[in-house]
Write a protein that holds these residues in place. Structure first.
Motif, PDB file in Angstrom:
ATOM      1  N   LEU A 210      10.430   1.432  16.745  1.00  0.00           N
ATOM      2  CA  LEU A 210      11.338   2.283  15.878  1.00  0.00           C
ATOM      3  C   LEU A 210      12.975   2.100  16.340  1.00  0.00           C
ATOM      4  N   GLU A 211      13.022   2.079  17.708  1.00  0.00           N
ATOM      5  CA  GLU A 211      14.480   2.135  18.226  1.00  0.00           C
ATOM      6  C   GLU A 211      15.000   0.717  17.962  1.00  0.00           C
TER       7      GLU A 211
ATOM      8  N   ASP B 140       0.762  -1.252   0.100  1.00  0.00           N
ATOM      9  CA  ASP B 140      -0.162  -0.131   0.013  1.00  0.00           C
ATOM     10  C   ASP B 140       0.872   1.153   0.053  1.00  0.00           C
ATOM     11  N   LYS B 141       1.015   1.988  -1.089  1.00  0.00           N
ATOM     12  CA  LYS B 141       1.794   3.178  -1.233  1.00  0.00           C
ATOM     13  C   LYS B 141       1.007   4.326  -1.095  1.00  0.00           C
ATOM     14  N   ASN B 142      -0.198   4.293  -1.047  1.00  0.00           N
ATOM     15  CA  ASN B 142      -1.031   5.433  -0.631  1.00  0.00           C
ATOM     16  C   ASN B 142      -0.682   6.057   0.573  1.00  0.00           C
ATOM     17  N   LYS B 143      -0.081   7.217   0.698  1.00  0.00           N
ATOM     18  CA  LYS B 143       0.224   7.828   1.791  1.00  0.00           C
ATOM     19  C   LYS B 143      -0.810   8.367   2.788  1.00  0.00           C
ATOM     20  N   LYS B 144      -2.132   8.554   1.961  1.00  0.00           N
ATOM     21  CA  LYS B 144      -3.366   8.693   2.946  1.00  0.00           C
ATOM     22  C   LYS B 144      -3.757   7.784   3.714  1.00  0.00           C
ATOM     23  N   ASN B 145      -3.490   6.568   3.289  1.00  0.00           N
ATOM     24  CA  ASN B 145      -3.757   5.549   4.324  1.00  0.00           C
ATOM     25  C   ASN B 145      -2.827   5.217   5.705  1.00  0.00           C
ATOM     26  N   TYR B 146      -1.969   6.235   5.636  1.00  0.00           N
ATOM     27  CA  TYR B 146      -0.938   6.090   6.682  1.00  0.00           C
ATOM     28  C   TYR B 146      -1.192   7.267   7.622  1.00  0.00           C
ATOM     29  N   PRO B 147      -2.051   7.362   8.572  1.00  0.00           N
ATOM     30  CA  PRO B 147      -2.431   8.399   9.422  1.00  0.00           C
ATOM     31  C   PRO B 147      -1.185   9.004  10.405  1.00  0.00           C
ATOM     32  N   TYR B 148      -0.367   8.130  10.939  1.00  0.00           N
ATOM     33  CA  TYR B 148       0.710   8.583  11.806  1.00  0.00           C
ATOM     34  C   TYR B 148       1.833   8.603  11.043  1.00  0.00           C
ATOM     35  N   LYS B 149       2.663   9.770  11.575  1.00  0.00           N
ATOM     36  CA  LYS B 149       3.948   9.959  11.051  1.00  0.00           C
ATOM     37  C   LYS B 149       5.040  10.282  12.153  1.00  0.00           C
ATOM     38  N   LYS B 150       6.055   9.881  11.912  1.00  0.00           N
ATOM     39  CA  LYS B 150       7.456   9.915  12.767  1.00  0.00           C
ATOM     40  C   LYS B 150       8.348  10.323  12.032  1.00  0.00           C
ATOM     41  N   VAL B 151       9.234  11.452  12.390  1.00  0.00           N
ATOM     42  CA  VAL B 151      10.741  11.703  11.646  1.00  0.00           C
ATOM     43  C   VAL B 151      11.664  11.510  12.845  1.00  0.00           C
ATOM     44  N   ILE B 152      12.470  10.550  12.484  1.00  0.00           N
ATOM     45  CA  ILE B 152      13.659  10.186  13.333  1.00  0.00           C
ATOM     46  C   ILE B 152      14.915  10.435  12.872  1.00  0.00           C
ATOM     47  N   LYS B 153      16.076  10.752  13.491  1.00  0.00           N
ATOM     48  CA  LYS B 153      17.422  10.726  13.136  1.00  0.00           C
ATOM     49  C   LYS B 153      17.989   9.482  13.389  1.00  0.00           C
ATOM     50  N   ILE B 154      18.878   9.103  12.313  1.00  0.00           N
ATOM     51  CA  ILE B 154      19.772   7.804  12.507  1.00  0.00           C
ATOM     52  C   ILE B 154      21.026   8.219  12.225  1.00  0.00           C
ATOM     53  N   GLY B 155      21.935   7.660  13.129  1.00  0.00           N
ATOM     54  CA  GLY B 155      23.270   8.028  13.168  1.00  0.00           C
ATOM     55  C   GLY B 155      24.121   6.896  12.701  1.00  0.00           C
ATOM     56  N   GLY B 156      25.274   6.802  11.997  1.00  0.00           N
ATOM     57  CA  GLY B 156      26.191   5.651  11.532  1.00  0.00           C
ATOM     58  C   GLY B 156      26.033   5.172  10.239  1.00  0.00           C
TER      59      GLY B 156
ATOM     60  N   ARG C 250      22.322   4.031  14.796  1.00  0.00           N
ATOM     61  CA  ARG C 250      21.988   4.767  16.148  1.00  0.00           C
ATOM     62  C   ARG C 250      20.775   5.329  15.964  1.00  0.00           C
ATOM     63  N   TYR C 251      19.970   5.393  17.039  1.00  0.00           N
ATOM     64  CA  TYR C 251      18.460   6.024  16.750  1.00  0.00           C
ATOM     65  C   TYR C 251      18.598   7.466  17.710  1.00  0.00           C
ATOM     66  N   TYR C 252      18.039   8.517  17.230  1.00  0.00           N
ATOM     67  CA  TYR C 252      17.741   9.802  17.633  1.00  0.00           C
ATOM     68  C   TYR C 252      16.555  10.205  17.679  1.00  0.00           C
ATOM     69  N   ILE C 253      15.978  10.805  18.776  1.00  0.00           N
ATOM     70  CA  ILE C 253      14.692  11.369  18.480  1.00  0.00           C
ATOM     71  C   ILE C 253      14.520  12.742  18.285  1.00  0.00           C
ATOM     72  N   LYS C 254      13.769  13.075  17.217  1.00  0.00           N
ATOM     73  CA  LYS C 254      13.747  14.511  16.694  1.00  0.00           C
ATOM     74  C   LYS C 254      12.471  15.115  16.936  1.00  0.00           C
TER      75      LYS C 254
END
Length: 120
Positions: A106-107, A46-62, A116-120
């Motif tokens: 996510l972590e 399912d590539k329709n972004k409208k079907n995904y109501p939750y969004k998280k943006v996270i930083k990834i190191g390494g 590595r996982y960072y919260i943004k």
């Protein structure tokens, strides 16, 4: 005389190590994904972004290359109800989901991928 021989051997070893390091850096194979191994992209049903109501943006190191980013993206996209895109240049992941995700999920995916996982 023995000291000179030992110094010459050490100098030769140092020169060989420097040459190998330079070759590795020029070839771009200094990360976990050495060689020409092809990483297949996990397909999202399912590539329709409208079907995904939750969004998280996270930083990834390494991450040291786009293959690293692809590994992480694949590990997220294997999970049902998640649509992830990794931006290697900004060291960031945009995670879309059909249900609310705990930060631990996510972590865990990022850590299991070796990064590595960072919260943004």
């Amino acid at each position: 005389m023995e000291s000179i021989i030992i110094l010459l051997v050490i100098a030769v070893i140092a020169i060989i190590a420097i040459i190998n390091y330079i070759k590795k850096m020029k070839s771009g194979s200094s990360c976990c994904c050495e060689g020409s191994e092809i990483i297949k992209k996990v397909k999202i049903k399912d590539k329709n972004k409208k079907n995904y109501p939750y969004k998280k943006v996270i930083k990834i190191g390494g991450m040291s290359c786009t293959k690293c980013a692809q590994i992480i993206e694949n590990n997220f996209n294997k999970i049902e109800g998640i649509y992830a895109r990794i931006d290697f240049d900004n060291e960031e992941a945009v995670i879309l989901s059909k249900k609310e995700l705990e930060g631990k999920v996510l972590e865990d995916v990022i850590k299991e991928s070796g990064y590595r996982y960072y919260i943004k």
